[in-house]
Design a protein around this motif. Sequence first.
Motif, mmCIF file in Angstrom:
data_model
loop_
_atom_site.group_PDB
_atom_site.id
_atom_site.type_symbol
_atom_site.label_atom_id
_atom_site.label_comp_id
_atom_site.label_asym_id
_atom_site.label_seq_id
_atom_site.Cartn_x
_atom_site.Cartn_y
_atom_site.Cartn_z
ATOM 1 N N UNK A 50 0.714 -0.612 -0.026
ATOM 2 C CA UNK A 50 -0.130 -0.153 0.086
ATOM 3 C C UNK A 50 0.508 1.253 -0.441
ATOM 4 N N UNK A 51 0.240 2.365 -0.568
ATOM 5 C CA UNK A 51 1.008 4.013 -0.278
ATOM 6 C C UNK A 51 0.167 4.332 -0.921
ATOM 7 N N UNK A 52 -0.259 5.375 -0.246
ATOM 8 C CA UNK A 52 -1.438 6.853 -0.338
ATOM 9 C C UNK A 52 -0.405 7.988 -1.245
ATOM 10 N N UNK A 53 -0.931 7.342 -2.217
ATOM 11 C CA UNK A 53 -0.815 8.657 -3.482
ATOM 12 C C UNK A 53 -1.495 10.552 -3.480
ATOM 13 N N UNK A 54 -2.670 10.392 -2.298
ATOM 14 C CA UNK A 54 -3.377 11.197 -2.792
ATOM 15 C C UNK A 54 -4.367 11.177 -1.744
ATOM 16 N N UNK A 55 -4.161 12.227 -1.134
ATOM 17 C CA UNK A 55 -3.940 12.197 1.379
ATOM 18 C C UNK A 55 -5.050 13.247 1.322
ATOM 19 N N UNK A 56 -6.068 12.358 2.403
ATOM 20 C CA UNK A 56 -7.806 13.073 2.369
ATOM 21 C C UNK A 56 -6.598 14.255 3.983
ATOM 22 N N UNK A 57 -6.328 14.709 4.341
ATOM 23 C CA UNK A 57 -6.160 15.603 4.972
ATOM 24 C C UNK A 57 -7.470 15.790 5.955
ATOM 25 N N UNK A 58 -7.219 16.147 7.179
ATOM 26 C CA UNK A 58 -8.347 16.656 8.085
ATOM 27 C C UNK A 58 -7.848 18.674 8.204
ATOM 28 N N UNK A 59 -6.775 18.730 7.732
ATOM 29 C CA UNK A 59 -6.601 19.921 8.126
ATOM 30 C C UNK A 59 -5.779 20.838 6.084
ATOM 31 N N UNK A 60 -6.206 21.595 5.826
ATOM 32 C CA UNK A 60 -4.998 22.266 4.710
ATOM 33 C C UNK A 60 -4.014 22.287 5.038
ATOM 34 N N UNK A 61 -2.366 22.586 4.254
ATOM 35 C CA UNK A 61 -1.726 23.011 5.041
ATOM 36 C C UNK A 61 -0.403 21.741 4.685
ATOM 37 N N UNK A 62 -1.156 21.037 5.536
ATOM 38 C CA UNK A 62 -0.386 19.153 5.471
ATOM 39 C C UNK A 62 0.114 18.733 4.272
#
Length: 360
Positions: A50-62
């Motif tokens: 597995x590897x995340x390519x597009x990451x859903x981040x709770x807060x922007x800027x990460x």
Amino acid sequence: MENTIVLRTWLDDLKLTHPLVIAGPCSAETEEQVMGIAHALKDTDVNYYRAGIWKPRTRPGNFEGVGAIGLKWLQRVKEETGLKTATEVANKAHVDLALEHDIDLLWIGARSTVSPFIVQEIADALRGTDKVVLVKNPVNPDLSLWLGAVERLRSAGIEKLGVIHRGFSTYEKTKYRNIPEWQLAIELQSRFPDLPLINDPSHISGKRDLIFDVSQAALDLNFDGLMIETHTNPDKAWSDAAQQITPDRLVQIMRDLRIRKETDQEAAYRQNLSNLRAQIDVIDNQLVDILGKRMKVADAIGSLKKEKNVAVLQTNRWNSILGKMILEGQEHGLSEEFVLKMFKAIHQESINHQEAIINS
Ligand code: PEP
Ligand code: MN
């Protein structure tokens, strides 16, 4: 979801002698990082990388993922190590790109499962694919929403399906990042025994020390597999650093886990289990019986209070009962939290009874 037999086939076809293992970093960061971890996992029990390519981040800027370039790295992983590949997709563009790069397993993340619009978009984009598609539970503990997503994929003709249990968000801080609420996964399993159920101890735990215990709990509940975030330099990971473990640690965990057999393969085990369950049934009946008796006494107190015109709630007495019971509970291996919850419920029921008597 009829025709459930099909759902298991992809997993049975792997003919595994251990739970399915999906491992690799939370996020693809660089080509070197992706390849380094993949080579470290090459000759282990890992089935999918597995590897995340597009990451859903709770807060922007990460860090929000490297994007499509990372799919090329995953292709290289497959070529060089033979590991099958897996990534999260959250919209049609992701699906198209992942399929173009021959990713073997796609999963829908917890933040997408909550949105039927997104799930439908993904299902439509996947229509006709023979890739494995797994649905993570929604962030909120809602079984229908979880199953609804599986049904949308089923309706789009996707047959190689499964679910990932990654725990649920709470406002309250607990020792988990996402509380397991195991009963939801158990209910799902009993309603759809042919739907492969994978546990994600990494996102449940949020910290690496808990990964083993959560994994063991999942295997004890007959989960079919584990998805564990693995990184060669966990502390320096660009996302979810606290919960990632090294490939060595993963191998050790896989070695130490007690892998339970399917219950129906062991008659003696089943016999023991049913004896213990029978004991539990008897004790449960006794519990209800004794609570009923306690309530009768509370009723008698209610009648007395009515006669003397005394208030129902006697805070001092209640606090002293609680204090004693917490100590008593400790001696019986019961946590303070449980004793408090249980007595609050009992107390509330007594108050309801007494109010009814006083107002009668
Ligand atoms: C992940 O697997 O890295 C991820 C973002 O998971 P979840 O959707 O469970 O938060
Ligand atoms: Mn993660």
